[in-house]
Each structure stands twice: as C-alpha cells, then as structure tokens.
Design a protein around this motif. Structure first.
Motif, mmCIF file in Angstrom:
data_model
loop_
_atom_site.group_PDB
_atom_site.id
_atom_site.type_symbol
_atom_site.label_atom_id
_atom_site.label_comp_id
_atom_site.label_asym_id
_atom_site.label_seq_id
_atom_site.Cartn_x
_atom_site.Cartn_y
_atom_site.Cartn_z
ATOM 1 N N ARG A 104 -13.804 -6.696 -18.326
ATOM 2 C CA ARG A 104 -12.864 -7.367 -17.337
ATOM 3 C C ARG A 104 -12.935 -6.428 -15.927
ATOM 4 O O ARG A 104 -11.915 -6.452 -15.517
ATOM 5 N N LEU A 105 -14.186 -6.152 -15.567
ATOM 6 C CA LEU A 105 -14.304 -5.490 -14.175
ATOM 7 C C LEU A 105 -13.798 -6.300 -13.030
ATOM 8 O O LEU A 105 -12.842 -5.787 -12.424
ATOM 9 N N ARG A 106 -14.286 -7.531 -13.169
ATOM 10 C CA ARG A 106 -13.998 -8.199 -11.825
ATOM 11 C C ARG A 106 -12.496 -8.561 -11.530
ATOM 12 O O ARG A 106 -11.923 -8.400 -10.466
ATOM 13 N N PRO A 107 -12.010 -9.071 -12.659
ATOM 14 C CA PRO A 107 -10.156 -9.215 -12.633
ATOM 15 C C PRO A 107 -9.565 -8.079 -12.332
ATOM 16 O O PRO A 107 -8.441 -7.791 -11.623
ATOM 17 N N MET A 108 -10.067 -6.730 -12.889
ATOM 18 C CA MET A 108 -9.435 -5.487 -12.670
ATOM 19 C C MET A 108 -9.645 -5.234 -10.996
ATOM 20 O O MET A 108 -8.742 -4.479 -10.582
ATOM 21 N N LEU A 109 -10.538 -5.598 -10.514
ATOM 22 C CA LEU A 109 -10.989 -5.086 -9.012
ATOM 23 C C LEU A 109 -9.787 -5.847 -8.311
ATOM 24 O O LEU A 109 -9.181 -5.371 -7.408
ATOM 25 N N THR A 110 -9.244 -7.123 -8.824
ATOM 26 C CA THR A 110 -8.414 -7.945 -8.114
ATOM 27 C C THR A 110 -7.100 -7.441 -7.988
ATOM 28 O O THR A 110 -6.281 -7.126 -7.155
ATOM 29 N N LEU A 111 -6.776 -6.787 -9.254
ATOM 30 C CA LEU A 111 -5.414 -6.071 -9.481
ATOM 31 C C LEU A 111 -5.356 -4.772 -8.914
ATOM 32 O O LEU A 111 -4.278 -4.776 -8.142
ATOM 33 N N ALA A 112 -6.359 -4.023 -8.786
ATOM 34 C CA ALA A 112 -6.432 -2.877 -7.948
ATOM 35 C C ALA A 112 -6.354 -2.967 -6.541
ATOM 36 O O ALA A 112 -5.514 -2.151 -6.078
ATOM 37 N N SER A 113 -7.154 -3.960 -5.833
ATOM 38 C CA SER A 113 -7.065 -4.196 -4.642
ATOM 39 C C SER A 113 -5.610 -4.610 -4.227
ATOM 40 O O SER A 113 -5.274 -4.322 -3.206
ATOM 41 N N ALA A 114 -5.059 -5.609 -4.929
ATOM 42 C CA ALA A 114 -3.779 -5.928 -4.457
ATOM 43 C C ALA A 114 -2.683 -4.899 -4.553
ATOM 44 O O ALA A 114 -2.026 -4.528 -3.536
ATOM 45 N N HIS A 115 -2.646 -3.875 -5.436
ATOM 46 C CA HIS A 115 -1.902 -2.730 -5.483
ATOM 47 C C HIS A 115 -2.192 -1.941 -4.381
ATOM 48 O O HIS A 115 -1.378 -1.235 -3.935
ATOM 49 N N LEU A 116 -3.488 -1.594 -4.132
ATOM 50 C CA LEU A 116 -3.944 -0.866 -3.239
ATOM 51 C C LEU A 116 -3.402 -1.124 -1.881
ATOM 52 O O LEU A 116 -2.978 -0.130 -0.870
ATOM 53 N N CYS A 117 -3.235 -2.267 -1.592
ATOM 54 C CA CYS A 117 -2.707 -2.851 -0.254
ATOM 55 C C CYS A 117 -1.241 -3.166 -0.360
ATOM 56 O O CYS A 117 -0.777 -3.708 0.586
ATOM 57 N N GLY A 118 -0.450 -2.694 -1.202
ATOM 58 C CA GLY A 118 0.867 -2.593 -1.320
ATOM 59 C C GLY A 118 1.602 -4.190 -2.023
ATOM 60 O O GLY A 118 2.808 -4.336 -1.723
ATOM 61 N N TYR A 119 0.850 -4.614 -2.664
ATOM 62 C CA TYR A 119 1.350 -5.961 -3.075
ATOM 63 C C TYR A 119 2.374 -5.800 -4.261
ATOM 64 O O TYR A 119 2.078 -5.030 -5.016
ATOM 65 N N THR A 120 3.398 -6.388 -4.250
ATOM 66 C CA THR A 120 4.275 -6.355 -5.260
ATOM 67 C C THR A 120 4.770 -7.817 -5.896
ATOM 68 O O THR A 120 5.695 -7.745 -6.830
ATOM 69 N N GLY A 121 4.217 -8.597 -5.571
ATOM 70 C CA GLY A 121 4.608 -9.993 -6.086
ATOM 71 C C GLY A 121 3.701 -10.171 -7.495
ATOM 72 O O GLY A 121 3.142 -9.522 -7.925
ATOM 73 N N PRO A 122 4.111 -11.443 -8.018
ATOM 74 C CA PRO A 122 3.530 -12.016 -9.284
ATOM 75 C C PRO A 122 2.053 -12.696 -9.209
ATOM 76 O O PRO A 122 1.528 -12.608 -10.285
ATOM 77 N N TYR A 123 1.621 -13.073 -8.318
ATOM 78 C CA TYR A 123 0.451 -14.020 -8.087
ATOM 79 C C TYR A 123 -0.951 -13.285 -8.219
ATOM 80 O O TYR A 123 -2.001 -14.027 -8.533
#
Length: 333
Positions: A55-74
């Motif tokens: 699940r490396l690819r979706p994990m990258l999406t989650l990590a990128s969003a958090h790294l950039c400060g995202y706090t929403g659900p999408y």
C-alpha cells in the motif's frame, strides 16, 4: 533486501504513523469494492487487495497531505482512489503479460480468466474516479485523470517498443514513468494540492514521487537479473523470458559487438530462447557493466527523490519519506 525486510523500517514506521488513516482507507476500499449484482468483483478484488501488498502509493498520498498541513477528511478518498487505480493496473498488466504470479500468489487471470480480470480492473478504475470527485477539486481530478492516461500510454508504449533492439534509454524512461512513476508522483502531488500547499511545495512533492517511482522501477528491473523471488514478487528472469527491454538489457545491447547483438536479436526480437541463454545474458551484462551502471542510475534517482524534500517542513514525516527514498534502492547496495 526487500521492502518487507524488518531490519530497516521506513515503510513500517510510515504505516504506524498513518495507522488511523490507513484503517479508514481500508474500510472505504472494502465498502467501495462491493457489488450488489456481480459477486465476482469483490472476489477478484479481495484476492489482490488482501494479498499483503505494501500500500505504498496510497500511503504517499496520506503522508503528503499531512506533511503539507492538511486536516480535512478527503485525503482518505484520494488514497483509496490511488489504490484502486494501482490495483486496476495490476489486473490489466497480468493479463497483458500473461503472468501467473503476483505478490507470491496465483494471479487473478490464472484463477478466474482474462475477461474477468480486465472487466474488474475497469470497475475499480470507475470506483476510483467516483472517489476522486469527493474533495470537489478540479485540479485534483485533473492530476489523477492525467496520471491514469499516462499509465495507459506507458503500457501501450512498452507493448510497441517491446522486442525492438532499437529501443533506447529515453523510451525506457518514458515507459517506466508511465507504468510506475506517474502514479507515485500523482499520489504525492494530490496530497499537497489538497492541503493548499504553496506551488513550490506542490512541485517538490511531485518531483519526489516522480524520482521515487523511477528509482523503485529501476531497482525492480535490476533485481530481475539478480534478486530473489521474495524480494521482487516475481520469478527471477521473468523480464528476460518475457523479452522486456529494461535498462540492463538496453545498455548491454548498446555495447554489444556483432556476435553479441546476434544473440540479443535471437532471444529478444525473435523469441528463440534456449537453455543457458539467461546465464549468457547475465554474463554479457556483467562484461559491459550494464548491471552496475543501472544500479548507479537507480541510486542517483533515489538521491534525487530525497533531495526534493529539502524545502518541505522538517519533522518526522519528512524524515520517513526521505528514508523511504533510500529504502527503495537499499536492495541494490
């Protein structure tokens, strides 16, 4: 060293840091892979989704969003989208390549049939497109739609360039950008876009995913000529038997004399492979330094991925992503 080696754990540490998000994404995937009228869809999807993939690819999406400060659900929806696109391409690839093994298990096309694999792959792509609309961002939709087109284009390019010894490194790079790096870079880019990150950070995350995907695929292509089945998820020498022109072969062909070129023409272009040919191919690759030069190129792309993160906010997530860039090529050291 495989990505599953517990001795070095950037992937495991990333999974632990994102455990709640990964659980939410898995729940969403299981919900959306259901079909009221076609039970074969969840059967085939579950066979691949639950086969222990990283699940490396979706994990990258989650990590990128958090790294950039995202706090929403999408970011959960986009991570599930990325995983559905990836799973669909695996189903299609196994049909095209006539593969019999995926993640150490029989492929869906072997257990069911080619038609079912292709159609279920199409269904998962459709589910992915439904999910990507959730954030209401046209830019996010464009990124993932463009990546889907590039993936398909890369597969067709690989098909048309296959068994042609005139295929050069530029074409090879275009192929692996399509088949692997396009989804890596889309996965990291959409996380940054979703977070509303500055354009410099959006570009950095795209560059990170692009370089990471190229390094990842080059490492796999090299390990096909010297890795274990457990390390690469397929049988050693599969690319040779399937007559794929990966970078080690392309570089060995470029350095070949007339006799060697005749050998490559017989085994790759004509498909006349005999006992001992794989060993001879390895000998030629070693003779011309094709394996070592491919190793160096893959390591360079891994270093480029790591360097792309320099402008991102310092912290544990950035460190884990940087370690991951080293990790995907650590098998080559």
């Amino acid at each position: 060293m495989s990505l599953d080696d517990k001795a070095t754990k950037p992937h495991d540490r990333l999974a632990q840091a994102l455990a709640d998000d990964m659980a939410a994404m898995n729940d969403l995937i299981h919900e959306r892979m259901k079909s009221e009228h076609a039970p074969r869809i969840p059967e085939i999807t579950a066979h691949l989704v639950e086969a222990g993939g990283k699940r490396l690819r979706p994990m990258l999406t989650l990590a990128s969003a958090h790294l950039c400060g995202y706090t929403g659900p999408y970011h959960i929806h986009l991570a599930a989208t990325v995983e559905f696109i990836h799973t669909a391409t695996l189903l299609h690839d196994d049909v095209v390549d006539e593969s019999q093994q995926r993640r150490g298990r029989p492929t869906a096309n072997l257990l069911w049939d080619n038609k079912s694999s292709v159609l279920v792959g199409d269904y998962l792509l459709a589910r992915g497109f439904q999910l990507m609309t959730a954030p209401g961002s046209m830019r996010v939709i464009n990124i993932l739609a463009d990546a889907s087109a590039v993936i398909a284009e890369g597969e067709v390019l690989q098909l048309t360039a296959a068994q042609d010894l005139a295929t050069g490194e530029d074409t090879y790079l275009q192929v692996i950008r399509g088949k692997t790096a396009a989804l890596f870079s889309a996965a990291t880019e959409v996380g940054a876009v979703l977070a509303g990150a500055p354009e410099t950070q959006v570009r950095a995350m795209f560059d990170y995913g692009d370089a990471l995907g190229i390094a990842f695929q080059m490492a796999d292509d090299l390990l096909d000529y010297g890795g274990s089945s457990a390390a690469i998820g397929k049988n050693t020498g599969d690319d040779f038997r399937e007559r794929k022109l990966t970078l080690p072969v392309i570089r060995a062909v470029a350095a070949a004399d007339a006799t060697e070129r005749a050998f490559w023409s017989r085994v790759i272009e004509q498909g006349d492979q005999r006992e001992g040919d794989l060993d001879h191919a390895l000998e030629l690759m070693h003779r011309h330094g094709a394996l070592e030069s491919t190793r160096k190129t893959a390591l360079d792309w891994g270093a480029k991925a790591r360097a792309s993160l320099d402008i991102m906010p310092a912290g544990e997530l950035r460190d884990m992503l940087a370690d991951l860039a080293d990790y995907v090529v650590a098998r080559l050291k």
